[in-house]
Design a protein around this motif. Structure first.
Motif, PDB file in Angstrom:
ATOM      1  N   VAL A   3       0.279 -35.244  82.809  1.00 19.49           N
ATOM      2  CA  VAL A   3       1.266 -36.303  82.991  1.00 19.49           C
ATOM      3  C   VAL A   3       2.160 -35.923  84.170  1.00 19.49           C
ATOM      4  N   ARG A   4       2.508 -36.911  84.974  1.00 21.86           N
ATOM      5  CA  ARG A   4       3.358 -36.662  86.130  1.00 21.86           C
ATOM      6  C   ARG A   4       4.760 -36.251  85.690  1.00 21.86           C
ATOM      7  N   ILE A   5       5.332 -35.283  86.417  1.00 18.65           N
ATOM      8  CA  ILE A   5       6.683 -34.803  86.142  1.00 18.65           C
ATOM      9  C   ILE A   5       7.554 -35.078  87.364  1.00 18.65           C
ATOM     10  N   ASP A   6       8.671 -35.768  87.162  1.00 23.92           N
ATOM     11  CA  ASP A   6       9.634 -36.037  88.225  1.00 23.92           C
ATOM     12  C   ASP A   6      10.811 -35.077  88.046  1.00 23.92           C
ATOM     13  N   ASN A   7      10.924 -34.104  88.940  1.00 26.53           N
ATOM     14  CA  ASN A   7      11.918 -33.033  88.813  1.00 26.53           C
ATOM     15  C   ASN A   7      13.218 -33.387  89.532  1.00 26.53           C
ATOM     16  N   TYR A   8      14.324 -33.254  88.811  1.00 27.10           N
ATOM     17  CA  TYR A   8      15.648 -33.540  89.356  1.00 27.10           C
ATOM     18  C   TYR A   8      16.491 -32.267  89.362  1.00 27.10           C
ATOM     19  N   VAL A   9      17.187 -32.042  90.461  1.00 30.19           N
ATOM     20  CA  VAL A   9      18.252 -31.045  90.524  1.00 30.19           C
ATOM     21  C   VAL A   9      19.551 -31.830  90.631  1.00 30.19           C
ATOM     22  N   GLY A  10      20.338 -31.835  89.569  1.00 27.35           N
ATOM     23  CA  GLY A  10      21.466 -32.753  89.507  1.00 27.35           C
ATOM     24  C   GLY A  10      20.922 -34.175  89.501  1.00 27.35           C
ATOM     25  N   ASP A  11      21.419 -35.012  90.402  1.00 31.02           N
ATOM     26  CA  ASP A  11      20.948 -36.394  90.512  1.00 31.02           C
ATOM     27  C   ASP A  11      19.895 -36.569  91.593  1.00 31.02           C
ATOM     28  N   ARG A  12      19.457 -35.479  92.211  1.00 31.30           N
ATOM     29  CA  ARG A  12      18.517 -35.564  93.332  1.00 31.30           C
ATOM     30  C   ARG A  12      17.082 -35.360  92.852  1.00 31.30           C
ATOM     31  N   LEU A  13      16.222 -36.339  93.114  1.00 25.43           N
ATOM     32  CA  LEU A  13      14.798 -36.231  92.821  1.00 25.43           C
ATOM     33  C   LEU A  13      14.132 -35.441  93.937  1.00 25.43           C
ATOM     34  N   ILE A  14      13.483 -34.333  93.579  1.00 29.22           N
ATOM     35  CA  ILE A  14      12.787 -33.489  94.554  1.00 29.22           C
ATOM     36  C   ILE A  14      11.297 -33.589  94.252  1.00 29.22           C
ATOM     37  N   LEU A  15      10.568 -34.210  95.164  1.00 18.51           N
ATOM     38  CA  LEU A  15       9.164 -34.514  94.939  1.00 18.51           C
ATOM     39  C   LEU A  15       8.225 -33.401  95.377  1.00 18.51           C
ATOM     40  N   HIS A  16       8.610 -32.636  96.399  1.00 20.62           N
ATOM     41  CA  HIS A  16       7.672 -31.725  97.041  1.00 20.62           C
ATOM     42  C   HIS A  16       8.119 -30.268  96.908  1.00 20.62           C
ATOM     43  N   GLY A  17       7.132 -29.368  96.954  1.00 22.45           N
ATOM     44  CA  GLY A  17       7.415 -27.937  97.038  1.00 22.45           C
ATOM     45  C   GLY A  17       7.372 -27.165  95.745  1.00 22.45           C
ATOM     46  N   GLY A  37       6.450 -41.178  85.492  1.00 21.69           N
ATOM     47  CA  GLY A  37       6.546 -39.767  85.158  1.00 21.69           C
ATOM     48  C   GLY A  37       7.625 -39.466  84.133  1.00 21.69           C
ATOM     49  N   ILE A  38       7.524 -38.290  83.537  1.00 20.87           N
ATOM     50  CA  ILE A  38       8.590 -37.757  82.697  1.00 20.87           C
ATOM     51  C   ILE A  38       9.729 -37.313  83.598  1.00 20.87           C
ATOM     52  N   ARG A  39      10.934 -37.745  83.301  1.00 23.89           N
ATOM     53  CA  ARG A  39      12.099 -37.306  84.064  1.00 23.89           C
ATOM     54  C   ARG A  39      12.513 -35.921  83.569  1.00 23.89           C
ATOM     55  N   HIS A  40      12.418 -34.936  84.448  1.00 19.93           N
ATOM     56  CA  HIS A  40      12.739 -33.559  84.097  1.00 19.93           C
ATOM     57  C   HIS A  40      14.017 -33.158  84.810  1.00 19.93           C
ATOM     58  N   GLU A  41      15.082 -32.976  84.073  1.00 21.26           N
ATOM     59  CA  GLU A  41      16.356 -32.541  84.644  1.00 21.26           C
ATOM     60  C   GLU A  41      16.340 -31.019  84.674  1.00 21.26           C
ATOM     61  N   VAL A  42      15.610 -30.496  85.665  1.00 23.66           N
ATOM     62  CA  VAL A  42      15.224 -29.091  85.671  1.00 23.66           C
ATOM     63  C   VAL A  42      16.403 -28.152  85.900  1.00 23.66           C
ATOM     64  N   ASP A  43      17.302 -28.507  86.812  1.00 14.80           N
ATOM     65  CA  ASP A  43      18.479 -27.682  87.104  1.00 14.80           C
ATOM     66  C   ASP A  43      19.663 -28.602  87.390  1.00 14.80           C
ATOM     67  N   ARG A  44      20.861 -28.109  87.071  1.00 15.26           N
ATOM     68  CA  ARG A  44      22.067 -28.894  87.358  1.00 15.26           C
ATOM     69  C   ARG A  44      22.484 -28.754  88.817  1.00 15.26           C
ATOM     70  N   ASP A  45      22.319 -27.566  89.379  1.00 16.38           N
ATOM     71  CA  ASP A  45      22.734 -27.284  90.747  1.00 16.38           C
ATOM     72  C   ASP A  45      22.060 -25.984  91.185  1.00 16.38           C
ATOM     73  N   ILE A  46      22.424 -25.488  92.365  1.00 18.67           N
ATOM     74  CA  ILE A  46      21.804 -24.281  92.888  1.00 18.67           C
ATOM     75  C   ILE A  46      22.082 -23.078  91.982  1.00 18.67           C
ATOM     76  N   SER A  47      23.310 -22.950  91.509  1.00 12.19           N
ATOM     77  CA  SER A  47      23.638 -21.821  90.635  1.00 12.19           C
ATOM     78  C   SER A  47      22.802 -21.846  89.366  1.00 12.19           C
ATOM     79  N   ASP A  48      22.585 -23.042  88.810  1.00 14.42           N
ATOM     80  CA  ASP A  48      21.756 -23.184  87.621  1.00 14.42           C
ATOM     81  C   ASP A  48      20.318 -22.770  87.923  1.00 14.42           C
ATOM     82  N   MET A  49      19.821 -23.123  89.109  1.00 12.29           N
ATOM     83  CA  MET A  49      18.471 -22.735  89.511  1.00 12.29           C
ATOM     84  C   MET A  49      18.332 -21.219  89.596  1.00 12.29           C
ATOM     85  N   LEU A  50      19.350 -20.555  90.149  1.00 20.69           N
ATOM     86  CA  LEU A  50      19.301 -19.103  90.277  1.00 20.69           C
ATOM     87  C   LEU A  50      19.414 -18.418  88.914  1.00 20.69           C
ATOM     88  N   ARG A  51      20.188 -19.006  88.011  1.00 27.63           N
ATOM     89  CA  ARG A  51      20.250 -18.452  86.647  1.00 27.63           C
ATOM     90  C   ARG A  51      18.893 -18.588  85.960  1.00 27.63           C
TER      91      ARG A  51
END
Length: 269
Positions: free
Chosen positions: A112-126, A175-189
């Motif tokens: 199933v497709r996953i749509d990854n969000y960091v905060g409110d930003r949808l990041i499609l690639h990488g 796709g499933i909306r995945h709120e993967v990280d809140r911000d950069i600090s959350d990503m690093l944690r």
């Protein structure tokens, strides 16, 4: 002419102290015939929230991610299972796709497709390198999926073939909306948590690898995510994701090598 019986779908959520995100997740699972929530050593209001949404609860304590997910799969009674995390949301349009596919599918599982969000930003690639994905095998027949015994990103064993990438069988229009990280600090944690758990897996297996090998893995993952998976199209965000994906195996190795006393799993009682 008798119609075939409607196939039942179970929605499975595995969580630990996710009271803040669980309500939105469970509210998006109305397309399922049952909701099963596995709570691993939760001490917040997650259990009350799950009950309020009519979910079946499985509570306990599991050291390994694979074990807790297998416990949830075993508790599901549906013909098919959709496995989601507390930070994911399933839109109504996707439920329509899922119903259409399982009604005719002869396969064991579908991605199933996953749509990854960091905060409110949808990041499609990488996304990639065990740090994120845009396609996950989360829809499967009951009995087709078994998680292996690891703490982070456990491996999978399947019974039955994967749904072919043909129009009408793939679930990619929504796709499933995945709120993967809140911000950069959350990503690093998250990188810190993942690498600590992976260090424990390496020590438990007695195979921490070598520094040169993990340096090569680090560089190859950065290149694959930023270039091969087109992270460059996301600007600085793509570079950040590529760096985290590359650092994951290197940090895991260094934690296991330099601080084994902090990351070695406790002996079973």
């Amino acid at each position: 002419m008798n119609r075939p019986p409607k196939l039942r779908i179970s929605a499975l959520v595995v969580a630990r102290n996710e009271a803040a995100r669980l309500p939105a997740c469970l509210a998006s699972l109305g397309g399922a015939d049952e909701i099963v929530v596995v709570l691993d050593r939760s001490t917040d209001a997650s259990a009350e929230i799950a009950r309020a949404h009519g979910a079946r609860l499985v509570e306990g304590g599991w050291e390994l991610e694979g074990e807790r997910r297998n416990a949830g799969i075993a508790a599901c009674s549906g013909d098919w299972i959709l496995e989601v995390d507390a930070d994911e949301r399933v839109p109504p349009e996707l439920w329509e796709e899922i119903r259409r596919v399982v009604a005719a599918s002869p396969h064991g599982f579908h991605r199933v497709r996953i749509d990854n969000y960091v905060g409110d930003r949808l990041i499609l690639h990488g996304w990639g390198g065990s740090f994120g994905t845009t396609l996950k095998p989360v829809l499967f027949r009951r009995g087709a999926k078994h998680w292996r015994g690891q703490r982070v990103h456990p491996g999978l064993d399947w019974t039955g073939p994967e749904g072919a990438a043909l129009e009408g069988e793939r679930i990619t229009a929504h796709g499933i909306r995945h709120e993967v990280d809140r911000d950069i600090s959350d990503m690093l944690r998250r990188l810190d948590r993942y690498s600590s758990a992976k260090a424990a897996d390496l020590l438990a297996a007695g195979r921490i690898g070598s520094l040169p090998d993990n340096l090569r893995r680090c560089l190859s993952r950065i290149i694959k995510c930023y270039v091969g998976r087109k992270g460059y199209r996301e600007g600085g965000w793509g570079l950040l994701i590529a760096l985290c994906a590359g650092l994951f195996p290197l940090l895991s190795h260094l934690k296991a090598r330099l601080e084994p006393e902090r990351h070695r799993p406790a002996a079973p009682r």
